[in-house]
Design a protein around this motif. Structure first.
Motif, mmCIF file in Angstrom:
data_model
loop_
_atom_site.group_PDB
_atom_site.id
_atom_site.type_symbol
_atom_site.label_atom_id
_atom_site.label_comp_id
_atom_site.label_asym_id
_atom_site.label_seq_id
_atom_site.Cartn_x
_atom_site.Cartn_y
_atom_site.Cartn_z
ATOM 1 N N MET A 144 -16.141 22.269 11.970
ATOM 2 C CA MET A 144 -15.475 21.071 11.507
ATOM 3 C C MET A 144 -16.346 20.314 10.508
ATOM 4 O O MET A 144 -15.826 19.754 9.550
ATOM 5 N N ALA A 145 -17.648 20.342 10.741
ATOM 6 C CA ALA A 145 -18.567 19.663 9.823
ATOM 7 C C ALA A 145 -18.533 20.323 8.451
ATOM 8 O O ALA A 145 -18.667 19.647 7.427
ATOM 9 N N ARG A 146 -18.359 21.649 8.443
ATOM 10 C CA ARG A 146 -18.298 22.359 7.157
ATOM 11 C C ARG A 146 -17.058 21.933 6.370
ATOM 12 O O ARG A 146 -17.099 21.799 5.150
ATOM 13 N N VAL A 200 -14.681 19.058 1.828
ATOM 14 C CA VAL A 200 -13.777 18.036 1.299
ATOM 15 C C VAL A 200 -14.574 16.971 0.550
ATOM 16 O O VAL A 200 -14.160 16.510 -0.522
ATOM 17 N N PHE A 201 -15.733 16.589 1.097
ATOM 18 C CA PHE A 201 -16.578 15.601 0.435
ATOM 19 C C PHE A 201 -17.048 16.118 -0.923
ATOM 20 O O PHE A 201 -16.985 15.401 -1.934
ATOM 21 N N MET A 206 -14.146 16.289 -8.124
ATOM 22 C CA MET A 206 -12.975 15.723 -8.808
ATOM 23 C C MET A 206 -13.325 14.414 -9.499
ATOM 24 O O MET A 206 -12.904 14.172 -10.632
ATOM 25 N N ALA A 207 -14.090 13.578 -8.829
ATOM 26 C CA ALA A 207 -14.458 12.294 -9.412
ATOM 27 C C ALA A 207 -15.332 12.491 -10.651
ATOM 28 O O ALA A 207 -15.152 11.800 -11.663
ATOM 29 N N PRO A 260 -11.419 6.895 -3.721
ATOM 30 C CA PRO A 260 -11.972 8.235 -3.543
ATOM 31 C C PRO A 260 -11.126 9.406 -4.032
ATOM 32 O O PRO A 260 -11.505 10.080 -4.956
ATOM 33 N N VAL A 261 -10.003 9.707 -3.477
ATOM 34 C CA VAL A 261 -9.242 10.894 -3.877
ATOM 35 C C VAL A 261 -8.142 10.513 -4.868
ATOM 36 O O VAL A 261 -7.888 11.235 -5.839
#
Length: 128
Positions: A1-3, A8-9, A15-16, A47-48
Protein backbone atom coordinates in the motif's frame (compact mmCIF):
# COMPACT_ATOMS: atom_id res chain seq x y z
CA UNK A 1 0.00 0.00 0.00
CA UNK A 2 2.90 2.33 0.73
CA UNK A 3 4.23 1.73 -2.77
CA UNK A 4 0.90 2.78 -4.25
CA UNK A 5 0.91 6.01 -2.26
CA UNK A 6 4.51 6.67 -3.29
CA UNK A 7 3.61 6.05 -6.93
CA UNK A 8 0.58 8.36 -6.79
CA UNK A 9 2.67 11.02 -5.02
CA UNK A 10 5.41 10.81 -7.68
CA UNK A 11 2.79 10.89 -10.44
CA UNK A 12 1.25 14.01 -8.92
CA UNK A 13 4.66 15.68 -8.65
CA UNK A 14 5.49 14.76 -12.26
CA UNK A 15 2.15 16.14 -13.50
CA UNK A 16 2.68 19.36 -11.57
CA UNK A 17 6.22 19.81 -12.91
CA UNK A 18 5.16 19.17 -16.51
CA UNK A 19 2.15 21.49 -16.18
CA UNK A 20 4.25 24.20 -14.54
CA UNK A 21 6.90 24.01 -17.27
CA UNK A 22 4.17 24.10 -19.91
CA UNK A 23 2.53 27.09 -18.27
CA UNK A 24 5.73 29.07 -17.80
CA UNK A 25 7.02 28.38 -21.31
CA UNK A 26 3.74 29.05 -23.14
CA UNK A 27 3.44 32.11 -25.32
CA UNK A 28 0.98 34.72 -24.01
CA UNK A 29 -1.51 34.02 -26.82
CA UNK A 30 -1.52 30.32 -25.89
CA UNK A 31 -2.81 30.93 -22.35
CA UNK A 32 -6.59 31.02 -21.87
CA UNK A 33 -8.95 32.17 -19.14
CA UNK A 34 -6.49 33.34 -16.41
CA UNK A 35 -3.14 35.15 -16.31
CA UNK A 36 0.04 33.04 -16.30
CA UNK A 37 0.84 33.79 -12.65
CA UNK A 38 -2.61 32.68 -11.49
CA UNK A 39 -2.26 29.43 -13.48
CA UNK A 40 1.12 28.78 -11.88
CA UNK A 41 -0.40 29.24 -8.41
CA UNK A 42 -3.34 26.95 -9.27
CA UNK A 43 -0.96 24.26 -10.55
CA UNK A 44 1.19 24.39 -7.42
CA UNK A 45 -1.51 24.74 -4.76
CA UNK A 46 -4.22 22.39 -6.06
CA UNK A 47 -2.51 18.98 -6.08
CA UNK A 48 -4.11 16.86 -8.83
CA UNK A 49 -6.81 19.15 -10.19
CA UNK A 50 -4.45 22.09 -10.87
CA UNK A 51 -2.38 20.40 -13.60
CA UNK A 52 -5.48 18.78 -15.07
CA UNK A 53 -7.26 22.14 -15.20
CA UNK A 54 -4.22 23.70 -16.88
CA UNK A 55 -4.14 21.10 -19.64
CA UNK A 56 -7.91 21.13 -20.20
CA UNK A 57 -8.81 24.80 -19.75
CA UNK A 58 -5.68 26.89 -19.40
CA UNK A 59 -3.79 26.36 -22.60
CA UNK A 60 -4.68 26.30 -26.23
CA UNK A 61 -4.65 22.73 -27.46
CA UNK A 62 -2.08 21.96 -30.15
CA UNK A 63 -3.49 22.28 -33.65
CA UNK A 64 -6.47 24.40 -32.65
CA UNK A 65 -4.81 27.82 -32.60
CA UNK A 66 -5.67 30.70 -30.35
CA UNK A 67 -8.89 32.60 -30.91
CA UNK A 68 -8.34 35.09 -33.70
CA UNK A 69 -4.90 33.73 -34.53
CA UNK A 70 -4.32 32.63 -38.11
CA UNK A 71 -4.11 28.87 -38.48
CA UNK A 72 -1.16 27.44 -40.33
CA UNK A 73 -1.62 24.34 -42.45
CA UNK A 74 0.01 21.24 -41.04
CA UNK A 75 1.00 19.71 -44.35
CA UNK A 76 1.29 20.89 -47.97
CA UNK A 77 -1.82 19.02 -49.01
CA UNK A 78 -3.78 20.95 -46.36
CA UNK A 79 -2.58 24.29 -47.71
CA UNK A 80 -5.11 25.82 -50.13
CA UNK A 81 -2.42 27.96 -51.78
CA UNK A 82 -0.33 24.88 -52.51
CA UNK A 83 -3.33 23.02 -53.89
CA UNK A 84 -4.10 25.93 -56.24
CA UNK A 85 -0.57 25.76 -57.64
CA UNK A 86 -1.11 22.14 -58.65
CA UNK A 87 -3.44 23.28 -61.43
CA UNK A 88 -1.16 26.05 -62.60
CA UNK A 89 0.13 26.45 -66.14
CA UNK A 90 3.23 24.40 -65.36
CA UNK A 91 1.12 21.51 -64.16
CA UNK A 92 -1.02 21.74 -67.31
CA UNK A 93 2.09 21.75 -69.52
CA UNK A 94 3.48 18.79 -67.60
CA UNK A 95 0.25 16.83 -68.15
CA UNK A 96 0.30 17.64 -71.88
CA UNK A 97 3.95 16.56 -72.15
CA UNK A 98 3.14 13.34 -70.31
CA UNK A 99 0.24 12.64 -72.71
CA UNK A 100 2.53 13.23 -75.72
CA UNK A 101 5.07 10.80 -74.26
CA UNK A 102 2.39 8.18 -73.73
CA UNK A 103 1.14 8.56 -77.31
CA UNK A 104 4.68 8.30 -78.63
CA UNK A 105 5.25 5.18 -76.55
CA UNK A 106 2.03 3.62 -77.89
CA UNK A 107 3.11 4.38 -81.47
CA UNK A 108 6.55 2.84 -80.93
CA UNK A 109 5.10 -0.28 -79.30
CA UNK A 110 2.66 -0.71 -82.17
CA UNK A 111 5.48 -0.33 -84.69
CA UNK A 112 7.54 -2.94 -82.84
CA UNK A 113 4.59 -5.34 -82.83
CA UNK A 114 4.13 -4.93 -86.58
CA UNK A 115 7.84 -5.44 -87.25
CA UNK A 116 8.03 -8.53 -85.02
CA UNK A 117 4.94 -10.33 -86.40
CA UNK A 118 5.98 -11.76 -89.81
CA UNK A 119 2.90 -14.03 -89.97
CA UNK A 120 0.43 -11.21 -90.06
CA UNK A 121 0.97 -9.17 -93.23
CA UNK A 122 -1.94 -6.85 -92.38
CA UNK A 123 -0.05 -5.43 -89.44
CA UNK A 124 3.07 -4.93 -91.57
CA UNK A 125 1.24 -2.81 -94.08
CA UNK A 126 -0.22 -0.63 -91.36
CA UNK A 127 -3.81 -1.50 -92.21
CA UNK A 128 -4.72 -2.42 -88.65
Amino acid sequence: MARLFAFVFLLQIAMAVVALISCLSAEPEQIRRLPRLVWAVVIVLIPVAGPILWFLAGRVRPGRGAAGAPRRPLAPDDNPDFLRTLDSDKARRDREQFERWEEDLRRREEKLRRDEDPKNPELRNGDA
